[in-house]
Design a protein around this motif. Structure first.
Motif, PDB file in Angstrom:
ATOM      1  N   PHE A   6       0.605  -1.217  -0.112  1.00 33.42           N
ATOM      2  CA  PHE A   6      -0.022   0.051   0.032  1.00 33.42           C
ATOM      3  C   PHE A   6       0.865   1.255  -0.103  1.00 33.42           C
ATOM      4  CE2 PHE A   6      -3.226  -3.226   1.438  1.00 33.42           C
ATOM      5  CZ  PHE A   6      -4.166  -2.534   1.023  1.00 33.42           C
ATOM      6  N   ARG A   7       1.834   1.184  -0.657  1.00 30.11           N
ATOM      7  CA  ARG A   7       2.915   2.202  -0.966  1.00 30.11           C
ATOM      8  C   ARG A   7       2.223   3.626  -1.190  1.00 30.11           C
ATOM      9  NH1 ARG A   7       6.724   0.258  -5.334  1.00 30.11           N
ATOM     10  NH2 ARG A   7       4.408  -0.336  -6.031  1.00 30.11           N
ATOM     11  N   SER A   8       1.326   3.617  -2.263  1.00 31.30           N
ATOM     12  CA  SER A   8       0.931   4.709  -2.918  1.00 31.30           C
ATOM     13  C   SER A   8      -0.559   4.554  -3.077  1.00 31.30           C
ATOM     14  CB  SER A   8       1.219   5.148  -4.413  1.00 31.30           C
ATOM     15  OG  SER A   8       1.407   3.687  -5.262  1.00 31.30           O
ATOM     16  N   PHE A 146      -6.352   2.099   8.581  1.00 28.99           N
ATOM     17  CA  PHE A 146      -6.451   3.545   8.821  1.00 28.99           C
ATOM     18  C   PHE A 146      -6.089   4.331   7.798  1.00 28.99           C
ATOM     19  CE2 PHE A 146      -6.217   3.108  13.804  1.00 28.99           C
ATOM     20  CZ  PHE A 146      -7.587   2.802  13.886  1.00 28.99           C
ATOM     21  N   VAL A 147      -6.801   5.530   7.333  1.00 24.90           N
ATOM     22  CA  VAL A 147      -6.000   6.568   6.660  1.00 24.90           C
ATOM     23  C   VAL A 147      -6.047   7.786   7.595  1.00 24.90           C
ATOM     24  CG1 VAL A 147      -6.442   7.786   4.499  1.00 24.90           C
ATOM     25  CG2 VAL A 147      -6.933   5.524   4.324  1.00 24.90           C
ATOM     26  N   MET A 148      -4.838   8.460   7.542  1.00 26.60           N
ATOM     27  CA  MET A 148      -4.748   9.695   8.190  1.00 26.60           C
ATOM     28  C   MET A 148      -5.415  10.731   7.505  1.00 26.60           C
ATOM     29  SD  MET A 148      -3.756   8.570  11.127  1.00 26.60           S
ATOM     30  CE  MET A 148      -3.503  10.033  11.993  1.00 26.60           C
ATOM     31  N   ALA A 178      -2.127   1.926  17.304  1.00 31.48           N
ATOM     32  CA  ALA A 178      -3.405   1.022  17.385  1.00 31.48           C
ATOM     33  C   ALA A 178      -3.502   0.188  15.862  1.00 31.48           C
ATOM     34  CB  ALA A 178      -4.463   2.008  17.154  1.00 31.48           C
ATOM     35  N   ALA A 179      -3.057   0.581  14.851  1.00 31.67           N
ATOM     36  CA  ALA A 179      -3.122  -0.331  13.771  1.00 31.67           C
ATOM     37  C   ALA A 179      -2.279  -1.414  14.138  1.00 31.67           C
ATOM     38  CB  ALA A 179      -2.832   0.658  12.581  1.00 31.67           C
ATOM     39  N   ALA A 186      -1.833   0.989   7.951  1.00 32.84           N
ATOM     40  CA  ALA A 186      -1.894   2.201   8.208  1.00 32.84           C
ATOM     41  C   ALA A 186      -1.418   3.101   7.241  1.00 32.84           C
ATOM     42  CB  ALA A 186      -0.914   2.666   9.669  1.00 32.84           C
ATOM     43  N   ILE A 187      -2.056   4.107   6.618  1.00 31.00           N
ATOM     44  CA  ILE A 187      -1.580   4.845   5.658  1.00 31.00           C
ATOM     45  C   ILE A 187      -1.558   6.555   5.969  1.00 31.00           C
ATOM     46  CG2 ILE A 187      -1.960   5.767   3.145  1.00 31.00           C
ATOM     47  CD1 ILE A 187      -1.452   2.762   3.317  1.00 31.00           C
ATOM     48  N   ASP A 188      -0.483   7.137   5.877  1.00 33.34           N
ATOM     49  CA  ASP A 188      -0.060   8.373   6.297  1.00 33.34           C
ATOM     50  C   ASP A 188      -0.784   9.374   5.253  1.00 33.34           C
ATOM     51  OD1 ASP A 188       0.952  10.639   7.256  1.00 33.34           O
ATOM     52  OD2 ASP A 188       3.144  10.170   6.590  1.00 33.34           O
ATOM     53  N   GLY A 189      -1.027  10.410   5.738  1.00 32.52           N
ATOM     54  CA  GLY A 189      -1.916  11.577   5.345  1.00 32.52           C
ATOM     55  C   GLY A 189      -1.336  12.052   4.110  1.00 32.52           C
ATOM     56  N   VAL A 190      -2.046  13.017   3.187  1.00 27.43           N
ATOM     57  CA  VAL A 190      -1.615  13.715   1.989  1.00 27.43           C
ATOM     58  C   VAL A 190      -0.745  14.965   2.231  1.00 27.43           C
ATOM     59  CG1 VAL A 190      -3.784  13.022   0.837  1.00 27.43           C
ATOM     60  CG2 VAL A 190      -3.512  15.341   1.911  1.00 27.43           C
ATOM     61  N   TYR A 191       0.196  14.972   1.120  1.00 27.07           N
ATOM     62  CA  TYR A 191       0.895  16.110   0.943  1.00 27.07           C
ATOM     63  C   TYR A 191       0.451  17.016  -0.119  1.00 27.07           C
ATOM     64  CZ  TYR A 191       5.218  18.972   0.775  1.00 27.07           C
ATOM     65  OH  TYR A 191       5.969  19.953   0.563  1.00 27.07           O
ATOM     66  N   ASN A 192       0.035  18.211   0.564  1.00 33.25           N
ATOM     67  CA  ASN A 192      -0.901  19.148  -0.497  1.00 33.25           C
ATOM     68  C   ASN A 192      -0.144  19.792  -1.768  1.00 33.25           C
ATOM     69  OD1 ASN A 192      -3.250  18.844   1.381  1.00 33.25           O
ATOM     70  ND2 ASN A 192      -2.404  20.300   2.838  1.00 33.25           N
TER      71      ASN A 192
END
Length: 290
Positions: A6-8, A146-148, A178-179, A186-192
């Protein structure tokens, strides 16, 4: 949790037919087909119909397919589920999850829909209450990831944007812990700033070092960097192979530890080394299937 990459994880608006078509050829590990923030109010009904039809007919290959519906406090969530059910999505991503009760409610709705028998649930972690309840949310029925939601969380916190994401660290690490305790992704949030490759690289490296499985992305231009950073590099693969070989040799001689590059290697390091190799093989297989 398995080694599926789930890299991208790319957001695609459910209302954009051209984007939905293009996504079939993009080098992303997963797609979030969005019916929530990326879709204007007047487009909500058309978007869910278009997305359901597209997912039922189009081939997205090995890419994981998640559908982010609208929240149940809205006027659209019930119809989102009913219409999307015909496409049998791999997962439903629920926004603004505050507690396990939110997941239990969605799980009960899915249980009542035969088409959704195999559908998993992912949670957007983007509210203070949700962060504080991360452990119980991760352990709720059908949960798989989880998606942040760092943009919404920053708004709720009233914090400032910083390159080091210091105001986000508690939330990021709490959700990751928790994940991992629940064995989910667990996936990190976006970079705008999607044109800022250097900034994206730095944030991907931080997320990787914290332990996240990958990064949510808002533009195809961000794919290559996320795929690179969240994959084991040649150095990591080489080290893993040498650790396993050295430990096997030590074990054959009746010893419980080995030494590689001047560092002790124990069984716990071998578990990690095998995970690195398994992840590399899974990425190779995924790329070969695209």
């Amino acid at each position: 949790m398995d080694s599926r990459p789930f890299r991208s994880v790319l957001y695609i608006p459910g209302s954009k037919e051209r984007a939905l078509d293009k996504a079939r050829s993009l080098a992303c590990d997963a797609i979030i087909f969005d019916l929530e923030d990326a879709v204007a109010i007047e487009e909500k009904a058309n978007a869910r119909e278009l997305l359901a039809k597209t997912l039922a007919e189009a081939d997205y290959g090995p890419r994981a397919r998640l559908v982010r519906i609208n929240g149940f406090e809205s006027d659209w969530a019930e119809l989102d589920l009913q219409v999307i059910a015909q496409a049998r999505p791999e997962a439903i991503l629920l926004p603004k999850v505050n507690s396990a009760a939110d997941i239990e409610d969605l799980a009960a709705r899915l249980d009542a829909m035969p088409q959704m028998a195999e559908t998993k649930i992912w949670a957007m972690m983007e509210t203070p209450q949700g962060i504080l309840n991360a452990g119980e949310i991760a352990a709720a029925p059908r949960m798989a990831g989880f998606v942040m939601g760092t943009n919404d969380l920053a708004k709720e916190l009233g914090c400032r944007a910083r390159a080091d994401r210091l105001p986000m660290q508690y939330a990021l690490q709490t959700c990751l812990m928790a994940a991992r305790a629940a064995g989910i992704v667990a996936i990190d949030g976006v970079y705008n700033a999607f044109k800022d490759g250097e900034g994206l690289r730095a944030e991907c490296e931080q997320g990787r070092d914290l332990g996240f499985d990958g990064k949510t992305l808002i533009h195809p231009a961000q794919l290559a960097i996320a795929n690179e950073i969240f994959a084991p590099d040649a150095e990591a693969i080489d080290l893993a192979q040498r650790q396993i070989a050295a430990f096997d040799a030590a074990t054959a001689q009746g010893q419980g530890v080995a030494v590689v590059d001047g560092k002790i290697v124990e069984n716990l390091h071998i578990v990690t080394a095998r995970q690195v190799l398994s992840r590399a093989e899974a990425i190779k297989a995924l790329q070969g299937a695209m």
